[in-house]
Every structure is written in structure tokens, then in C-alpha cells.
Write a protein that holds these residues in place. Structure first.
Motif, PDB file in Angstrom:
ATOM      1  N   GLN A  56       7.851   3.867   1.270  1.00  0.00           N
ATOM      2  CA  GLN A  56       7.542   2.765   2.186  1.00  0.00           C
ATOM      3  C   GLN A  56       7.163   3.294   3.563  1.00  0.00           C
ATOM      4  O   GLN A  56       6.265   2.764   4.217  1.00  0.00           O
ATOM      5  CB  GLN A  56       8.760   1.831   2.305  1.00  0.00           C
ATOM      6  N   LEU A  59       3.603   4.476   3.421  1.00  0.00           N
ATOM      7  CA  LEU A  59       2.679   3.347   3.458  1.00  0.00           C
ATOM      8  C   LEU A  59       2.508   2.814   4.881  1.00  0.00           C
ATOM      9  O   LEU A  59       1.399   2.450   5.300  1.00  0.00           O
ATOM     10  CB  LEU A  59       3.169   2.227   2.541  1.00  0.00           C
ATOM     11  N   PHE A  63      -1.074   4.194   5.979  1.00  0.00           N
ATOM     12  CA  PHE A  63      -1.966   3.096   5.614  1.00  0.00           C
ATOM     13  C   PHE A  63      -1.789   1.854   6.502  1.00  0.00           C
ATOM     14  O   PHE A  63      -2.507   0.874   6.332  1.00  0.00           O
ATOM     15  CB  PHE A  63      -1.753   2.686   4.148  1.00  0.00           C
ATOM     16  N   LEU A  65       0.565  -0.227   6.398  1.00  0.00           N
ATOM     17  CA  LEU A  65       1.167  -1.339   5.657  1.00  0.00           C
ATOM     18  C   LEU A  65       2.623  -1.490   6.098  1.00  0.00           C
ATOM     19  O   LEU A  65       3.551  -1.038   5.450  1.00  0.00           O
ATOM     20  CB  LEU A  65       1.079  -1.079   4.142  1.00  0.00           C
ATOM     21  N   ARG A 128      -1.640  -9.248   3.375  1.00  0.00           N
ATOM     22  CA  ARG A 128      -0.731  -8.297   4.018  1.00  0.00           C
ATOM     23  C   ARG A 128      -0.516  -8.704   5.473  1.00  0.00           C
ATOM     24  O   ARG A 128      -1.479  -8.933   6.224  1.00  0.00           O
ATOM     25  CB  ARG A 128      -1.318  -6.895   3.959  1.00  0.00           C
ATOM     26  N   SER A 425       3.653   0.759  -5.954  1.00  0.00           N
ATOM     27  CA  SER A 425       2.709   1.659  -5.298  1.00  0.00           C
ATOM     28  C   SER A 425       3.104   3.100  -5.578  1.00  0.00           C
ATOM     29  O   SER A 425       4.293   3.432  -5.614  1.00  0.00           O
ATOM     30  CB  SER A 425       2.666   1.416  -3.790  1.00  0.00           C
ATOM     31  N   THR A 427       2.241   6.871  -3.984  1.00  0.00           N
ATOM     32  CA  THR A 427       1.577   7.614  -2.911  1.00  0.00           C
ATOM     33  C   THR A 427       1.664   9.105  -3.210  1.00  0.00           C
ATOM     34  O   THR A 427       2.589   9.569  -3.879  1.00  0.00           O
ATOM     35  CB  THR A 427       2.235   7.333  -1.548  1.00  0.00           C
ATOM     36  N   ASN A 462      -6.393   7.286   2.217  1.00  0.00           N
ATOM     37  CA  ASN A 462      -6.328   6.645   3.528  1.00  0.00           C
ATOM     38  C   ASN A 462      -7.486   7.123   4.392  1.00  0.00           C
ATOM     39  O   ASN A 462      -8.215   8.059   4.008  1.00  0.00           O
ATOM     40  CB  ASN A 462      -4.978   6.941   4.191  1.00  0.00           C
ATOM     41  N   LEU A 469      -3.283   6.450  -2.392  1.00  0.00           N
ATOM     42  CA  LEU A 469      -2.486   5.282  -2.773  1.00  0.00           C
ATOM     43  C   LEU A 469      -3.032   4.708  -4.067  1.00  0.00           C
ATOM     44  O   LEU A 469      -4.242   4.466  -4.195  1.00  0.00           O
ATOM     45  CB  LEU A 469      -2.542   4.219  -1.673  1.00  0.00           C
TER      46      LEU A 469
END
Length: 954
Positions: A56, A59, A63, A65, A128, A425, A427, A462, A469
Motif C-alpha cells: 500500500q 502504491l 502511483f 494512490l 480513485r 494489486s 507491485t 509508473n 503495477l
């Protein structure tokens, strides 16, 4: 503790108005801060150290996120979703959603991984949010943007993690719960005025706690469930603790005590038990940190804060209000009914009225084995569902069916499959790759080949091309076992993929992965937490009840209560037996429910054990009859315990109708657990077990008895103080009172009465030396048994205060003049007070040394030099009792005479002087000094034996 609370009652009585004003100001200040700052709750489960949490973080960092997500299910009303008109509508909706500030959304029909259902009528727009907890305005804007215009060829439904469903729950059920509590209190007290006080103080406590929790949300992560749990516990224990203290206060008033004395005694007795009971609940709730999950830790600490505030208000605000009301709380005595005289035959005296409590305890203890067997069978059956407990964190599958979140979840499940509600997800660090796009595509192919992966939603590096991802869809939803198995399978393959693709740090991320890890960690923490709770239970109850059987029985009873509570939750929510009533759909139980319910029930179970069994213990100590102790103790405490359990159960039940999917099972579990523990375990099983064990229930090995600390939770110290004050009321002011005092193990008991302004000679009892006796009388050493009061202070409970009013003068001490002068100056320098006060104490000590030296007369320049300084310092510092020891070491009769003159001089300053002797008549004085006394236990025993022989002869 009891003596501290007794004194607290007196202080509150003197400042009761200020106490009430203080708490009102605290409440107003916190509410003001609450209204100014607003709420900032966060239901994200962060799991420090877990690989999913590391994913997480990747991300968020690589990214962007950082926030939560939403899903918009788009359905074509005619034709295929990929038809031009329909696909244009999807593109427009995605664009409108992306135009909302801090929101991003992509067109699901574009790219290599277009998302279309098997029947080609549905697609999902993934939304998102930048924020993990978007505000209502942002959610409303997204909802508006995702709503197609009138006449559109598509329909939409919005849901996802950002839309938990449900508005502000109704407070009507909670108000009804308070009304039921008020009625129970009114019946218990027989007074509406008294009944309203626990409700008022508990609501103030809840207001303080909830306002504090809201303010804390701006400093740390706090779940939206935390304030509801804190409110539920705060109301329940706040009313109960106030009930215990107020009922004792009214009982004291009925016995004729003044309001101040009555409340002081209530705090010293019931208040001590409340402190102990509240501490056990707080310790259990703080034990939730064992799970290592920040959100759960804060949730436990918030509930612990609610309990702490409830205890504090019960000990301060409630007494202040009660003392402001004064005599209005005194129960009114019923006048006897007048009967008209009539002729009647002589009859037997009427039988005493037998209440329900007495009939109940007689019934359950008549055949103890039968009662025990029946309870075990019933609770054993109730526990069976708990063996099939299935844990998971809640998702929208358990949301109310009339909410958009639930409808979207069901729509996606029907059109695509449950897994599309729970994407995962993967990564990977691809910084060494020469072709980042190809590397990510190769990783996506490997992920696609893993069983139970049904779709790849996205595969991209990315913008910096250093991290890849892959977003995938599992076959089933978050709570399915297959999804947890898939997460583990992906992790097991990650090392091989890293080697084959030349990448590093493959991590499985996404909310679904974090929730799975959280559930596993909570399940793993359950047994250690249970071991801690049960171990703590045994130790605490062993300390309180000085028994081995009572703690073991209480802990096993607690396990039965927990089993019944969890069994009811499984039957109602997991098996769906009460779906129609609860308004929920059958599904797994929220992961932290067992550990939270166990923690809360532990504290509450110890409450009822404390208040019920302590009354039985008190009766047993007085009577020594185990059977009578059970009956009398049960009758004395059952009414209050029954009212407390009914109140707590009604409060918990009141949170079920308007509660969330998280709160409802917790409230039901606590309600069932409290009811079972109070009425089935404590008031049925416990009396039967104690009756079966008889006197053995109160047995404790001697070595363990000595090792355990003394804890006064029922105000035993207060009873001793009251008994001493009654004894001393009509006597000369006494500085030292000892009755059956056992100085050391094996020593003969000793009685001492040492008045102020007199010299009392005490012969050291057989089995104890002078020095030990001196340290015991001065509060420096704990006696082995008996009663000891020094200057009105109980030992050992008020040992620190005794050290300030009692001093030991050792005749055998030896020091040079320089050392003594340095000691005098050091003592004055270390004393409290201003510089001037320390200087005055120094001068007074020096003057007293000269005065005492003149009083004892001339002698050896070295003998008693140190003792004179000790005695002078004692007088200068305000000591009221001096114990002189070491007389047997003085060989010269002259020095013994000087010792007696020193004792007389100290008595002349108003001190109580205890002169310790090794043998009766040890001093060289031909006659006793005026006003002196001598206490020899051996002479006392011989005198008693002669009196007994004379009585037999007569």
C-alpha cells in the motif's frame, strides 16, 4: 485506597459546588473544541510491518494512490455496453467523475484490459479518491457526476469502499434504553430523584469522552466505530458504578449517618470496589494492543477512556451532587400500620418474610451438583455455534439492502462475480528493466495463470518506470477462503517471478490484501490475549479473595459467558437466524469482535464477581460458616447486582437497532454475555460451586498468602478505623493502640495503649526483638498480624503518614560531634518549607538538643549523644510518637536513669513515648516514673491464667 477515598469524601463535601462547576466547565470546553474542529474519522486498517501494508505504501508513493476507492456499475438499458451510444455515455460519465476535485476515474472500455461482463451489458468505472476519507460534499459530487442524464441509454449504481452506506443512526433506541435504565433505578431506589443521578452523571461522562475522541481524531487514526463503542461502554458502566456508590450512600443514610459521613463511607467501601472493577475493565481494554493493529488499539483506548471517566465521575461528581441534595436522598422510613384491636386466639409468631433472593439461592444450593450440571449443559449447548466462528473484516456485502453501496455490490456480483468487488494489486520494483512495459506485461501473464485469478484490470509501469503495477480480480469476494488462499499463492510465487523476470520486491497490495492480513493477525492474537486475560483474572481475584478456588471458578465461569456470547453472535449474524430482525445479511463476523468482546466481558464479569462474592467473603470472615456466608452475602448484594446487570443489558440492546454492521454484533454479544454472566454464572453457578466446596472455597496456601499483596476493595480499613474511633471516643487521647499485635511470625501477641504526654513501657514479646518491635510501631516494618493504630492512622494501610508522625530513637547509636552537626544541618536542608522555615527548624533542633541534654543530666560524653539528636529532631519536626529502643545495651545504671529522664522530657513536650524493654523491670529506677506504664505480655498471660483458676475455684 479505602482511607484515601474516605478522606476524598470529606474534601468533596467541603467543595461540592466547585466540583460540580469544574466538571461542567470541562464538558463545555471539550464540546467547544469538538464543534470547532469537527470530526476526522478514518476506518482504514493500517498494519505496520505487514507486506500488504508495504505494498500500500508503494502504491501511495509511486502511483499516487493514496485514498480510498469507489465503483460505478454501468448497465446498458438496451444493446451491448460496447455499442457506440452506450460506450460514449460511459466515456462521458468517466470524464465527469474525473472533473471532480481530488477524484480520478478512467474509461473501463479503453485499453488492453477493457472490462465488460459476460453478457456484454455491464462495465465498472473504477473511481480513485485522493483522500482516504472523502467528505460528504465530495461523495455527493461524485454521485451526481455518476448519475446519467434523463433519457440516457445507460443506468448506474455507485458503491465501493468510499460508500459505506447508511446515514446517521437514530438515537431513539438509545433513549429508550436510558428510559428502561431509569425505570430500573427508580424501582431499585424507590426514588425518582435518586434514579436520575446515575443517568445524569453517565451522560456527562459520555459527553466528555466523545468530545475528547473527536478531538483526538485530528491527532491519530480513529475508527468511526470507536465513539459508538465508547458511548455504549461509558453509559453502561457509568450507570452501574454510580448505582453501586449511591445505593451504599442511601443505605448509610438510612442507618442515621450524616450526608458527609455517609458519602465518605460509601466511597471507602463501594468506591474502592468501583475503582478495582473499573481498573480491570481498563486493563482488559488496553490489552487490545496485543493485536498490534493501530485502529483496534485506539478503539480499545477510547473505550478504556470512557470507563476511566465513568469511574472518576462516580467518585467525584456523583458525591458532589448527592451532597448538594443532602437530606433529600435519605430514604423515608415507612410508618407501621395501625391495627384495630381485636380478639384473636394465641398464635405462633409470624414467619419472617422470605424474599426472592433467599428463595433463589436456597434453590440453587440445595443440590449443588445438579445446578452445576444443568448450567454446564445449557451453556455448553449455547457455546456450540462459537466453534464455527468465521472472521473477516466487513465489506459492503453486509451493508443494509436498501443502501446504494449494498445494491452496487450485489449488482457487480451478479454481473461479473464477487471478486470484482475485491480487486488485488501486485507491485514490483522494475528499475533494472530495459523494457518496463514488457516486463510488467510478462508479470501480468504470470499473475493471470495463477488459479482463481479471473481478470487483469490493469498492467502498467509508473511514470518513473521504476515500479510496475498489476491490478487483478480474484474469483471470490474478500471474505471467501479462496481469496485468502490466492493472496498466499501469489506471495509463494513472488520469489520465483523475481528471479525469472529480473525484478525485485514483489508485493501483494490492495485493501483486500490488507483486510485479509488484519483478520489473520487478529485471529493469531486471540489465544495470547485470552491467556493474558485469564491469567490476570486468576491473579487479581486471588489477591482480592485470598482464595485459590474462587479465582479458578470465576475464570472458568467467564469462559462460559464468552462462549455463550460468541455463540449467540454466530447464530444471529453468521448463520442468519435473526436476519429479519437485525436487518443484516448472513456473513462472517467482524474480525476484532471476539477479542473486543472478550476484553469487555472480562472486566464486567469481574465486576459482578467482585460485588457478589465479596459480600459472601465478608460474611464468612465474620461468621466462619461457609453455608450462611453464601446465603447472607447473596441476599445482601443480589438486588444491586441484578439491577446493574439489567441496566447494562438494556443499554447494550439499545445500540442494536440503529447500529452499523460492525456495532450490531458487538452490542448483541455484550448484551447476551452480560446477562448470562450475571444471572446464570454469578447468581446460579457461583453459589452452587461455593456450597459444594464449603470452607475449602476460601483456602489459600500459607506461602502464597504471604506472597500476595494486600488489597482493600471492600473498605475493611474503614471498618477498622470506625471501630478504633468508637473505642477511643470516651478515652484519653491515644497515640499508639495495638490489639493482638503479632510483631513477627511466631511472636506472642501484644496489646499496647500509649496515651499522649505519657511514657508507656512495653516489654518485647517472646519471639521478637526490640528493634523489630520499634520499626513496627513506627510504621517501618509490616507486622505479621493484629491491629495497630498510630496517631489515628491505620497500619499498614497508612504507613507513609505514620512515618511522618512516629520516630525511633536508638540509644545504641554513636557518632562524633561533627557528624551529628552535619546530620542536623542536612535534615533541616532536606525538609520542606521556605528557607526561613528550614533555618527556624535548624535553630529549634539545636536548642532542643541543649534542653534535652540538661534534662537528662551529666554522664558519659559519648553515651546517648546520637539519641539526643534523634529525639530533638523528632520534636522539632512535629513527631507525636517516639519509640525508644536499645535500653538493654546500656550497662550503667546512670545511663538507664538518664534514659528515663529523656523519656519524661519528651512526654513533657506532649509526645507519646514508648520505652521498649527486653524484660519486665529492666530499668534501674527504684520506682516507676509518674504516669509511666508497663506492658508485658507474659505478665498479662499469667494474670489471665490466675483469674481463670480463681473463677473455676469459685
Amino acid at each position: 485506597m479505602s482511607m484515601f477515598l474516605f478522606r476524598l469524601g470529606g474534601k468533596i463535601a467541603r467543595h461540592r459546588g466547585l466540583v460540580v462547576a469544574f466538571w461542567i466547565l470541562v464538558l463545555a470546553a471539550l464540546i467547544g473544541g469538538n464543534r470547532t474542529l469537527g470530526t476526522d474519522y478514518d476506518d482504514t486498517f493500517v498494519l505496520p510491518g505487514a507486506s500488504s501494508q508495504a505494498g500500500q505504501d508503494v502504491l501511495a508513493e509511486r502511483f499516487g494512490l493514496t485514498g480510498t476507492n469507489g465503483q460505478v456499475l454501468v448497465t446498458a438499458t438496451s444493446g451491448k455496453i460496447t455499442d457506440q451510444a452506450n460506450s460514449d455515455e460511459v466515456a462521458k460519465l468517466a470524464k465527469k467523475i474525473s472533473d471532480v476535485d481530488e477524484v480520478a476515474a478512467g474509461n473501463p472500455l479503453e485499453g488492453d484490459y477493457a472490462l465488460v461482463s459476460d453478457d456484454e451489458k455491464h462495465t465498472i468505472i473504477q473511481v480513485r479518491f485522493v483522500s482516504q476519507n472523502p467528505d460528504e460534499d465530495t461523495l455527493d459530487e461524485v454521485t451526481h457526476a455518476a448519475t446519467p442524464p434523463s433519457g440516457s441509454t445507460v443506468e448506474t449504481s455507485i458503491g465501493g469502499d468510499a460508500y459505506k452506506g447508511g446515514g446517521e443512526p437514530s438515537k431513539i433506541p438509545e433513549l429508550l434504553g436510558l428510559l428502561v435504565s431509569f425505570l430500573i433505578l427508580a424501582v431499585t431506589f424507590g426514588s425518582f430523584l435518586a434514579a436520575g443521578m446515575p443517568i445524569l452523571t453517565s451522560m456527562i461522562g459520555v459527553g466528555i469522552t466523545l468530545s475528547g475522541v473527536v478531538i483526538v481524531t485530528h491527532a491519530t487514526t480513529v475508527s468511526s466505530s470507536a465513539p459508538t463503542l465508547a458511548e455504549m461502554l461509558g453509559l453502561a458502566v457509568g450507570i452501574d458504578y454510580a448505582l453501586f456508590i449511591l445505593s451504599r450512600h442511601r443505605r448509610n443514610l438510612a442507618e442515621g449517618h450524616s450526608p458527609t459521613e455517609s458519602m465518605s463511607r460509601a466511597l471507602a467501601t463501594a468506591g474502592s470496589a468501583v475503582v478495582f472493577a473499573g481498573a480491570t475493565v481498563v486493563i482488559a481494554l488496553c490489552g487490545l494492543t496485543v493485536a498490534g493493529i493501530p485502529v483496534l488499539t485506539v478503539m480499545g483506548l477510547a473505550a478504556a477512556a470512557a470507563v476511566s471517566v465513568a469511574v472518576t465521575l462516580a467518585l467525584t461528581l456523583l458525591p458532589a451532587i448527592a451532597l448538594l441534595l443532602g437530606e433529600r436522598l435519605r430514604p423515608k422510613m415507612k410508618a407501621p400500620k395501625e391495627e384495630k384491636p381485636r380478639k384473636k386466639k394465641a398464635a405462633a409468631p409470624p414467619k419472617a418474610k422470605v424474599g426472592f433472593a433467599e428463595r433463589w439461592v436456597s434453590a440453587v444450593t440445595k443440590v449443588p451438583l445438579l445446578t452445576i450440571a444443568a448450567v454446564l449443559v445449557i451453556l455448553g449447548i449455547a457455546t456450540i455455534p462459537a466453534t464455527q466462528l468465521d472472521l473477516a473484516l466487513p465489506d459492503n456485502s453486509t451493508a443494509p439492502e436498501d443502501t446504494s453501496a449494498r445494491q452496487t455490490y450485489d449488482g457487480i456480483t451478479e454481473a461479473f462475480g464477487a471478486g470484482y468487488n475485491s480487486p488485488l494489486s501486485v507491485t514490483a520494483n522494475i528499475i533494472t528493466s530495459t523494457d518496463p512495459t514488457k516486463t510488467v506485461d510478462d508479470l501480468a501473464k504470470k499473475v493471470q495463470d495463477v488459479p482463481d485469478v479471473v481478470h487483469i484490470m490493469q498492467a502498467t509501469p509508473n511514470p518513473g518506470a521504476d515500479t510496475g503495477l498489476v491490478a487483478l480480480v480474484p474469483k471470490d469476494g474478500q471474505t471467501a477462503e479462496s481469496t485468502a488462499t490466492l493472496v498466499q499463492a501469489l506471495r509463494d510465487r513472488s520469489a520465483q517471478w523475481e528471479e525469472e523476470l529480473g525484478v525485485t520486491d514483489i508485493l501483494i497490495a490492495g485493501t483486500t490484501a490488507v483486510n485479509i492480513d488484519v483478520s489473520k493477525q487478529l485471529a493469531d492474537a486471540l489465544l495470547p490475549f485470552a491467556a493474558i486475560v485469564m491469567g490476570l483474572s486468576v491473579i487479581l481475584l486471588m489477591i482480592v479473595f485470598r482464595s485459590l478456588a474462587v479465582p479458578i471458578k470465576a475464570t472458568l465461569g467467564y469462559l462460559l459467558s464468552v462462549g455463550a456470547a460468541l455463540g449467540s453472535v454466530v447464530a444471529a449474524f453468521q448463520w442468519g437466524w435473526l436476519d429479519a430482525v437485525m436487518g443484516e445479511s448472513a456473513g462472517p463476523i467482524v474480525s476484532f469482535l471476539p477479542i473486543f468482546v472478550m476484553g469487555v466481558l472480562f472486566g464486567l464479569a469481574m465486576d459482578y464477581e467482585m460485588f457478589l462474592v465479596s459480600a459472601m467473603r465478608e460474611e464468612f470472615v465474620v461468621s466462619g460458616n461457609a453455608s450462611e456466608a453464601i446465603h447472607h452475602g447473596f441476599k445482601a448484594s443480589s438486588k444491586v447486582v441484578t439491577a446493574a446487570a439489567m441496566i447494562m443489558t438494556s443499554v447494550f440492546i439499545a445500540f442494536i437497532p440503529g447500529g452499523s454492521a460492525t456495532i450490531k454484533p458487538i452490542a448483541l454479544g455484550l448484551a447476551i454475555g452480560v446477562a448470562v454472566d450475571a444471572f446464570v454464572v454469578r447468581m446460579t453457578l457461583v453459589p452452587a460451586v461455593l456450597m459444594l466446596l464449603g470452607r475449602g472455597a476460601w483456602w489459600l496456601p500459607a506461602w502464597l498468602e504471604r506472597a500476595l499483596p494486600e488489597v482493600d476493595v471492600e473498605g475493611a480499613a474503614l471498618h477498622r478505623k470506625v471501630a478504633y474511633e468508637d473505642w477511643a471516643a470516651d478515652r484519653t487521647p491515644t497515640a499508639v493502640f495495638a490489639s493482638e499485635l503479632v510483631v513477627a511470625k511466631g511472636a506472642q501477641p501484644l496489646d499496647i495503649v500509649a496515651p499522649l504526654g505519657e511514657v508507656t513501657r512495653v516489654v518485647a514479646p517472646k519471639g521478637a526483638d526490640e528493634r523489630t518491635l520499634a520499626n513496627v510501631l513506627a510504621g517501618r516494618t509490616r507486622p505479621s498480624g493484629g491491629e495497630l493504630v498510630v496517631d489515628g492512622l491505620l497500619l499498614p494501610e497508612q504507613r507513609e503518614q505514620v512515618n511522618r508522625v512516629a520516630s525511633v530513637v536508638d540509644l545504641t547509636g554513636s557518632s562524633t560531634e561533627a557528624e551529628l552537626e552535619q546530620r542536623i544541618r542536612a535534615t533541616a536542608r532536606l525538609s520542606s518549607g521556605s528557607r526561613r522555615a528550614r533555618r527556624e527548624q535548624l535553630d529549634r533542633t539545636v536548642a532542643l538538643v541543649g534542653e534535652l541534654k540538661r534534662a537528662i543530666g551529666s554522664g558519659s560524653p559519648h553515651t546517648m549523644r546520637s539519641a539526643l539528636v534523634d529525639a530533638a529532631q523528632a520534636v522539632a519536626s512535629g513527631v507525636r510518637t517516639v519509640v525508644i529502643t536499645g535500653l538493654d545495651a546500656l550497662l550503667l545504671a546512670q545511663d538507664r536513669h538518664r534514659t528515663e529522664r529523656l523519656a519524661d522530657a519528651l512526654a513533657g513536650h506532649g509526645l507519646a513515648v514508648v520505652l521498649l524493654l527486653t524484660h519486665a523491670g529492666e530499668t534501674a529506677a527504684p520506682t516507676d516514673p509518674p504516669g509511666s506504664r508497663e506492658t508485658d505480655p507474659r505478665e498479662k498471660q499469667e494474670k489471665q491464667e490466675k483469674q481463670e483458676k480463681r473463677a473455676v475455684h469459685d
